[in-house]
Design a protein around this motif. Sequence first.
Motif, PDB file in Angstrom:
ATOM      1  N   THR A  45      24.781  26.755  26.772  1.00 43.16           N
ATOM      2  CA  THR A  45      25.996  26.540  26.496  1.00 43.16           C
ATOM      3  C   THR A  45      26.875  27.227  27.844  1.00 43.16           C
ATOM      4  N   PRO A  46      27.512  26.322  28.825  1.00 46.70           N
ATOM      5  CA  PRO A  46      28.390  26.880  29.517  1.00 46.70           C
ATOM      6  C   PRO A  46      29.733  27.893  29.243  1.00 46.70           C
ATOM      7  N   ARG A  47      29.783  28.878  29.902  1.00 49.08           N
ATOM      8  CA  ARG A  47      30.856  29.906  29.366  1.00 49.08           C
ATOM      9  C   ARG A  47      31.605  30.192  30.739  1.00 49.08           C
ATOM     10  N   GLY A  48      32.891  30.036  30.436  1.00 46.41           N
ATOM     11  CA  GLY A  48      33.929  30.364  31.562  1.00 46.41           C
ATOM     12  C   GLY A  48      34.113  31.829  32.133  1.00 46.41           C
ATOM     13  N   VAL A  49      34.124  32.068  33.159  1.00 45.67           N
ATOM     14  CA  VAL A  49      34.421  33.457  33.995  1.00 45.67           C
ATOM     15  C   VAL A  49      35.388  33.393  34.643  1.00 45.67           C
ATOM     16  N   PRO A  50      36.578  34.103  34.155  1.00 41.71           N
ATOM     17  CA  PRO A  50      37.730  34.108  35.137  1.00 41.71           C
ATOM     18  C   PRO A  50      37.844  35.091  36.196  1.00 41.71           C
ATOM     19  N   SER A  51      38.605  34.876  37.150  1.00 40.40           N
ATOM     20  CA  SER A  51      38.871  35.863  38.343  1.00 40.40           C
ATOM     21  C   SER A  51      39.523  36.842  37.807  1.00 40.40           C
ATOM     22  N   THR A  52      39.498  37.987  38.266  1.00 43.44           N
ATOM     23  CA  THR A  52      40.625  39.079  37.899  1.00 43.44           C
ATOM     24  C   THR A  52      42.062  38.793  38.281  1.00 43.44           C
ATOM     25  N   ASP A  53      42.395  37.994  39.492  1.00 47.10           N
ATOM     26  CA  ASP A  53      43.541  37.727  39.559  1.00 47.10           C
ATOM     27  C   ASP A  53      44.174  36.734  38.789  1.00 47.10           C
ATOM     28  N   GLY A  54      43.477  36.059  37.878  1.00 47.64           N
ATOM     29  CA  GLY A  54      43.990  34.743  37.101  1.00 47.64           C
ATOM     30  C   GLY A  54      43.887  33.643  37.582  1.00 47.64           C
ATOM     31  N   THR A  55      43.709  33.656  38.927  1.00 43.98           N
ATOM     32  CA  THR A  55      43.793  32.210  39.701  1.00 43.98           C
ATOM     33  C   THR A  55      42.767  31.210  39.431  1.00 43.98           C
ATOM     34  N   THR A  56      41.428  31.800  39.253  1.00 43.60           N
ATOM     35  CA  THR A  56      40.345  30.989  39.095  1.00 43.60           C
ATOM     36  C   THR A  56      39.498  31.001  37.975  1.00 43.60           C
TER      37      THR A  56
END
Length: 692
Positions: A108-119
């Motif tokens: 199951t793919p899980r999203g990994v957010p960037s620290t700055d919240g842009t990606t």
Amino acid sequence: MGARNTSVTRSRRRAVPWLVLGLWVAALAAVGPFAAKLAEVQHDRVVDYLPASADSTQVARIQDQLPGGETTELVLVYHREGGLTAADRTVAGEQVTEIAGRHRLTGTPRGVPSTDGTTLMYPVASNEPGADEDERDALVDDIRHIAHGEGGLSVEVGGTAALATDAAGVYASLGGPLLYTTVAVVAVLLVLIYRSPVLWLVPLAVAGVGDYLAMGVAYGLHQAFGTTISGQSQGIMTILVFGAGTDYALLLVSRYREELRRFERPYEAMRAALRGCGPAVLASSGTVAAGLLCLLAADLNSNRDMGPLGTVGVLCALVAMLTLLPAVLVLLGRRVFWPLVPAYGSEPKARRSLFAAMGSSAGRRPLAVLAGGAVLLGALALGALNLPGPIKQQDTFVDKPESIAAMETLAEAYPERSTQPIAVITPAGRADGTLARIRTVRGVDSVREGRTGDGWTEISVIAKDVPQSAGETATIERLRHALTGSYVGGPSAQRIDLLDTNARDRGVVVPIVLASVLLILVALLRGLVAPLLLVGAVVAVWGAALGIGGLVFGPLFGFEGTDPGLGLLSFVFLVALGVDYGIFLMHRMREESTAGAEPAAAALTALRTTGGVIASAGLVLAATFAVLTNMGLVQLVELGFVIAVGVLLDTFLVRTYLVTSASVALGRKVWWPGGLSKEPDPPRPERQPEPV
């Protein structure tokens, strides 16, 4: 009775060209079905280029055998400059859910957010396509169709599979555009060289027939010996057929035009032309073929398999130009040269040629010309110190595809972590111990056990450092040192193996090429000094061409790296093809010396008579390799540029000035220790009759 025999002989001679033409029609009919299948066996996966003995090759092969075949690794990158909104995250989740519903994913793919919240990135892996390239490309295209953004939200699909799909797209575009561009370039040059509306078509059509024959033979090699056919090797084969084939045609047609002034019938003129230039053409093609076959000693698949395919191209061009081209020219007669038809018994217009002037200047001050040329080549070779370092994965494309744009976005948004997994293959019974050992290796960020099957377990490792950095390279080396009995692969490991194997191949192949070419030249020229002179000249040309590349690749072209195989491949091609022209010049020089000409006169006559043909041939060959600079991969652009520049240097500087100057300066010593190196015996005075 004599008239009858003469008539029968003439009839037989008229039948020979038609017989040759019929044999070629039969040969093309036989190889046609195989030539059409060559595109079906072309592969451009990384594993097809990797060294056969490397860890990363073993990983790729074992992955093919695991359930579902090789894993298709993708990364979906959602990005908004001002920061992702809640609606953006919802869109991303819905699209990933749709992808999971339509395709068989390994987890199951899980999203990994960037620290700055842009990606927001979603790693996606699937075994659905297996190792089939067409199915892989279809999966990537479908995911790209599903994953899309609007209103300022950008969505890019990257990862190893997307990168392979983009590379395959570039290689697929090589076939048609490369062939059409090569044909167009050769056609324009032949029109300018021959100044005839008809003659240029003949060698061009014969080269096309030779290329078709080469495709059929290449397919046969693949079926019989498993030779890897890649877009790069097939493109190089086509260039060699048209480039080398046109060179042989220029030499033959030039000699044929000369003989038509001495013989009334085209058949007799062609026989004389083949006797005159045939040995030089055979020797030069044999030298090129021998040089290319030395690549069989390479460990890198892409280098090793290019040798047989390049040899096939050269030999098919040779056979076509020494059989089909003479037959067609004889059948067409003198009118093929219209409007500059060489009449029987006529003399060519005497005019001061450029090469006669160049030869005169080289003959007046041979040592000064030789020293000046050597200094110039040495200074140019210093530019090689400015060559960019080894090229990285993201810098291999001339125009940035979507997969590279995704890598750049990830590198900017996640500077603190790697987004590219390192693949570890370990025996299934030792998986737990391998997992525990990996976690103790310095530089490892996370570990995940993947598929198991056929006695092997695949483990995915994420390094703390960004892909293809010095830190990640050190982590891979530590993993290989710690994991005895396991294999470490993946894109970054493949790059390490490519660098190491290219270094090994240079140390093995370069001496073999030099030795084989030198031995052939010694046997052909029956001396030692002339072969050493030619080999030294082409090595100097190679160094100068690389130096010019170092001066323009980064500052002018904006390339961030150099392909690891550039040095070896450019060396093999420039040495083999450069000696090719040297044979043309030295063969005529030896011919003049054997006829009794003094060494200086023989050298200048050889330059005057062959300079125009060599210049025309050099222009054609340089132009065909320059076609590669219009392709979409940096390694092809670099290879085409270095070879084209080297051929031009060899044609207009080394052959015309340096080799001629050295031959004038050395005199008869250039043929040492052969018979021509000895001074001829002085003529004996006539014996006076005794007085009666």
